[in-house]
Design a protein around this motif. Sequence first.
Motif, PDB file in Angstrom:
ATOM      1  N   SER A 144       0.589  -1.266  -0.087  1.00  0.00           N
ATOM      2  CA  SER A 144      -0.253  -0.395   0.035  1.00  0.00           C
ATOM      3  C   SER A 144       1.005   1.460  -0.204  1.00  0.00           C
ATOM      4  O   SER A 144       0.907   2.244  -0.826  1.00  0.00           O
ATOM      5  CB  SER A 144      -0.787   0.331   1.035  1.00  0.00           C
ATOM      6  OG  SER A 144      -1.486   0.731   1.137  1.00  0.00           O
ATOM      7  N   ILE A 145       2.114   1.079   0.654  1.00  0.00           N
ATOM      8  CA  ILE A 145       2.582   2.259   0.896  1.00  0.00           C
ATOM      9  C   ILE A 145       3.517   2.784  -0.379  1.00  0.00           C
ATOM     10  O   ILE A 145       3.262   4.111  -0.978  1.00  0.00           O
ATOM     11  CB  ILE A 145       3.551   1.557   2.036  1.00  0.00           C
ATOM     12  CG1 ILE A 145       3.371   2.510   3.395  1.00  0.00           C
ATOM     13  CG2 ILE A 145       5.124   3.013   1.376  1.00  0.00           C
ATOM     14  CD1 ILE A 145       3.797   1.773   4.360  1.00  0.00           C
ATOM     15  N   GLU A 146       4.252   1.311  -1.233  1.00  0.00           N
ATOM     16  CA  GLU A 146       4.836   1.096  -2.132  1.00  0.00           C
ATOM     17  C   GLU A 146       4.093   1.948  -3.499  1.00  0.00           C
ATOM     18  O   GLU A 146       4.262   2.856  -4.171  1.00  0.00           O
ATOM     19  CB  GLU A 146       5.593   0.116  -2.812  1.00  0.00           C
ATOM     20  CG  GLU A 146       6.477  -0.303  -1.310  1.00  0.00           C
ATOM     21  CD  GLU A 146       6.913  -1.352  -1.689  1.00  0.00           C
ATOM     22  OE1 GLU A 146       8.221  -1.433  -1.216  1.00  0.00           O
ATOM     23  OE2 GLU A 146       6.436  -2.338  -2.102  1.00  0.00           O
ATOM     24  N   TYR A 195      -6.528  11.859  -9.157  1.00  0.00           N
ATOM     25  CA  TYR A 195      -6.107  11.607  -7.686  1.00  0.00           C
ATOM     26  C   TYR A 195      -4.851  11.787  -7.443  1.00  0.00           C
ATOM     27  O   TYR A 195      -4.386  10.954  -5.464  1.00  0.00           O
ATOM     28  CB  TYR A 195      -6.159  10.101  -7.948  1.00  0.00           C
ATOM     29  CG  TYR A 195      -6.561   8.844  -8.999  1.00  0.00           C
ATOM     30  CD1 TYR A 195      -8.066   9.138  -8.776  1.00  0.00           C
ATOM     31  CD2 TYR A 195      -6.824   8.328  -9.986  1.00  0.00           C
ATOM     32  CE1 TYR A 195      -9.055   8.636  -9.521  1.00  0.00           C
ATOM     33  CE2 TYR A 195      -7.400   8.566 -11.036  1.00  0.00           C
ATOM     34  CZ  TYR A 195      -8.558   8.476 -10.546  1.00  0.00           C
ATOM     35  OH  TYR A 195      -9.992   7.522 -11.103  1.00  0.00           O
ATOM     36  N   THR A 196      -3.758  12.564  -7.031  1.00  0.00           N
ATOM     37  CA  THR A 196      -2.400  13.028  -6.434  1.00  0.00           C
ATOM     38  C   THR A 196      -2.746  13.446  -5.127  1.00  0.00           C
ATOM     39  O   THR A 196      -2.412  12.857  -4.265  1.00  0.00           O
ATOM     40  CB  THR A 196      -1.908  14.049  -7.158  1.00  0.00           C
ATOM     41  OG1 THR A 196      -1.483  13.740  -8.714  1.00  0.00           O
ATOM     42  CG2 THR A 196      -1.179  14.405  -6.104  1.00  0.00           C
ATOM     43  N   ILE A 197      -4.197  13.946  -4.870  1.00  0.00           N
ATOM     44  CA  ILE A 197      -3.818  14.827  -3.263  1.00  0.00           C
ATOM     45  C   ILE A 197      -4.978  13.734  -2.700  1.00  0.00           C
ATOM     46  O   ILE A 197      -4.862  13.539  -1.788  1.00  0.00           O
ATOM     47  CB  ILE A 197      -4.573  15.671  -3.349  1.00  0.00           C
ATOM     48  CG1 ILE A 197      -4.247  17.177  -3.976  1.00  0.00           C
ATOM     49  CG2 ILE A 197      -5.692  16.704  -1.813  1.00  0.00           C
ATOM     50  CD1 ILE A 197      -5.259  18.824  -4.291  1.00  0.00           C
ATOM     51  N   ARG A 255      -3.288  10.089   2.082  1.00  0.00           N
ATOM     52  CA  ARG A 255      -3.671   8.409   2.427  1.00  0.00           C
ATOM     53  C   ARG A 255      -1.869   8.201   2.331  1.00  0.00           C
ATOM     54  O   ARG A 255      -1.691   7.539   3.341  1.00  0.00           O
ATOM     55  CB  ARG A 255      -4.374   7.689   1.136  1.00  0.00           C
ATOM     56  CG  ARG A 255      -5.486   7.679   1.453  1.00  0.00           C
ATOM     57  CD  ARG A 255      -6.298   6.713   0.665  1.00  0.00           C
ATOM     58  NE  ARG A 255      -7.514   6.506   0.517  1.00  0.00           N
ATOM     59  CZ  ARG A 255      -7.686   7.539  -0.286  1.00  0.00           C
ATOM     60  NH1 ARG A 255      -7.919   7.526  -1.875  1.00  0.00           N
ATOM     61  NH2 ARG A 255      -9.134   7.096  -0.774  1.00  0.00           N
ATOM     62  N   PHE A 256      -1.013   8.674   1.953  1.00  0.00           N
ATOM     63  CA  PHE A 256       0.506   7.865   2.353  1.00  0.00           C
ATOM     64  C   PHE A 256       0.563   8.749   3.492  1.00  0.00           C
ATOM     65  O   PHE A 256       1.021   8.062   4.201  1.00  0.00           O
ATOM     66  CB  PHE A 256       1.468   8.662   0.931  1.00  0.00           C
ATOM     67  CG  PHE A 256       2.408   8.312   1.637  1.00  0.00           C
ATOM     68  CD1 PHE A 256       2.950   7.200   0.894  1.00  0.00           C
ATOM     69  CD2 PHE A 256       3.457   9.283   1.875  1.00  0.00           C
ATOM     70  CE1 PHE A 256       4.568   7.004   0.797  1.00  0.00           C
ATOM     71  CE2 PHE A 256       4.692   8.530   1.847  1.00  0.00           C
ATOM     72  CZ  PHE A 256       4.753   8.064   1.759  1.00  0.00           C
ATOM     73  N   LEU A 257      -0.031   9.993   3.570  1.00  0.00           N
ATOM     74  CA  LEU A 257       0.931  10.804   4.627  1.00  0.00           C
ATOM     75  C   LEU A 257      -0.045  10.311   6.272  1.00  0.00           C
ATOM     76  O   LEU A 257       0.682   9.885   7.635  1.00  0.00           O
ATOM     77  CB  LEU A 257      -0.010  11.907   4.702  1.00  0.00           C
ATOM     78  CG  LEU A 257       0.564  13.189   6.460  1.00  0.00           C
ATOM     79  CD1 LEU A 257       2.302  13.576   6.544  1.00  0.00           C
ATOM     80  CD2 LEU A 257      -0.885  14.890   5.852  1.00  0.00           C
TER      81      LEU A 257
END
Length: 275
Positions: free
Chosen positions: A75-77, A93-95, A100-102
């Motif tokens: 998921s992270i990668e 989908y960038t933001i 989600r990554f943050l």
Amino acid sequence: YKSLLYVKLGIWLMKNEAVVENKYKKVIEFLNKALNDIKEKPKVWHYYAIANYYLFNEKTENENENIKINLLKKSIESFAKAICLEFNSNGKYTIQDLLRFLDLWYEHHDSKNIEIRECLEKSVDIIRNKDWILIYGPILARVEQKESFTTSAKKILTNLARDYPQILIFPLLVARRSNVTVRSKIASRILLSLQETHQDLINDARLFADELIRVSVLFEEQWYHGFGEAIRYKHEGNMQMVTYILNTLFNNTTKNINKPTINETAFFYHYGATL
């Protein structure tokens, strides 16, 4: 062509609101097959990351630990790849992916598992400043007491302030006044480093921010709030804090006494002698 069909099938199943057994596992299987041939499409990595993310959250504590770690790493990668492959920094989908990554980074940065920590460090490093700038606010808001996260966040914010000083200057000035000591110190250090190259910008921004506060936060409001705090500390027997609060209020009130606003002139007229 078969890969594109797998992508469409995986995304359709992902968006389908009907209850499907092993839904996210099937989505991952479809998108895995598509990724054998399509590896440069951010949309595919976006849905692949979300499917792994949701499946990870569905796992209970009794599940195999290695399976959970593998899902979290994927998921992270995948979120990082989706962000980096997006040509436009304001892509569809960038933001979503950045936020989600943050969340994953903030939640698992101090994980006991070294693989997860290393995965997060590598993923953080490959995300570009032009992407981080989209979520500088949430990053700054999460700078608190978590030392390992704060250290990495400070590095990112310093780089952003260097590349985008006009965007970061006012959020940093606000953070400098924060009640959270760590956030205030980091903002002050970044502003100090910026002074070497953007001294005029910082001076103008400080002047503007101070004047904005003067016309928006009236002295009556400051003293009313300050008296409330002072009375609370007096009941607690902390006279040192009472003195500090009153001295701070008095210094702020008399700081611009030579060039008062209309509201400040009215305040001095009504309460100046008493103070």
